[in-house]
Design a protein around this motif. Structure first.
Motif: not given
Ligand SMILES: Nc1ncnc2c1ncn2[C@@H]1O[C@H](COP(=O)(O)OP(=O)(O)OP(=O)(O)O)[C@@H](O)[C@H]1O
Length: 204
Positions: A4-12, A135-137
């Motif tokens: 599983a891949i986890t991470g904030n909004i826009g992390a990729g 932000r940039s993503q």
């Protein structure tokens, strides 16, 4: 096997899930954005739609986890986990008073019932990213309804992500800081991630 891949909004996460599935020939399950009946409304009025959206995501993530375990002949990579829904997104909404306490408690009881019926992923890859990268993503991706997301919202989520990563005990969690990585366009950066994953998975 369940990765599983986890991470904030826009992390990729979505991009990495796709690239990993191509590289390792794994199956992949994405988060459903199109066809989500609440997401755009939620970003307009979080207090009104928080509970509805959380129940939608919880059910969708639970079905994915069940499906992955039933596909025991294949390794599958999942874009976001059920833990993030409960301990990061829903908790943040409750902490910010954007979800009523009784709704959050009701939600957590549902989560407890569900979590007892599924198994933890074999490996979680946490994509850690600071605000400027997120932000940039988000801007690059250009989804209309995400442009109203505040810095405060992203920072609160990041804090909860860090707490989660430090307290997760159900399995292996690999943290990769992606602030200066471009694993979509730079082969060396993607290779760096693959090497770390190989190590975590015990591959040579
Ligand atoms: N439990 C949740 N509560 C609130 N919003 C959620 C929840 N789960 C997902 N979302 C939102 O749904 C959308 C999902 O988008 P997507 O699958 O592209 O992932 P993402 O978080 O933007 O990540 P990435 O850019 O890393 O792929 C985002 O706006 C995300 O914040």
């Amino acid at each position: 096997m369940h990765i599983a891949i986890t991470g904030n909004i826009g992390a990729g996460k979505t991009t990495l899930a796709r690239k990993l599935s191509e590289h390792y020939k794994w199956g992949v399950l994405y988060e459903a954005v199109e066809g989500n009946p609440y997401l755009a409304d939620f970003y307009e009025d979080m207090a009104r739609w928080s509970f509805n959206l959380q129940v939608f995501f919880l059910n969708s993530r639970f079905s994915q986890a069940q499906k992955i375990r039933s596909m025991h002949y294949q390794t599958v990579v999942q874009d976001r986990t059920i833990y993030e829904d409960a301990f990061i997104f829903a908790k943040n909404l409750a902490d910010s008073k954007l979800m009523e306490e009784r709704d959050y408690q009701n939600y957590l009881m549902l989560y407890e019932t569900m979590i007892n019926a599924i198994k933890a992923p074999d490996l979680i890859v946490y994509l850690q990213a600071d605000l400027p990268k997120l932000r940039s993503q988000i801007q690059k991706r250009g989804r209309d309804f995400e442009q109203s997301i505040s810095d405060e919202y992203l920072l609160n989520l990041n804090e909860l992500y860090e707490n989660f990563a430090h307290s997760y005990l159900d399995g292996t969690l690999l943290t990769i800081n992606v602030n200066s990585l471009d694993f979509e366009n730079n082969a060396e950066d993607f290779d760096f991630i693959v090497q770390q994953m190989n190590k975590a998975l015990g591959y040579r």
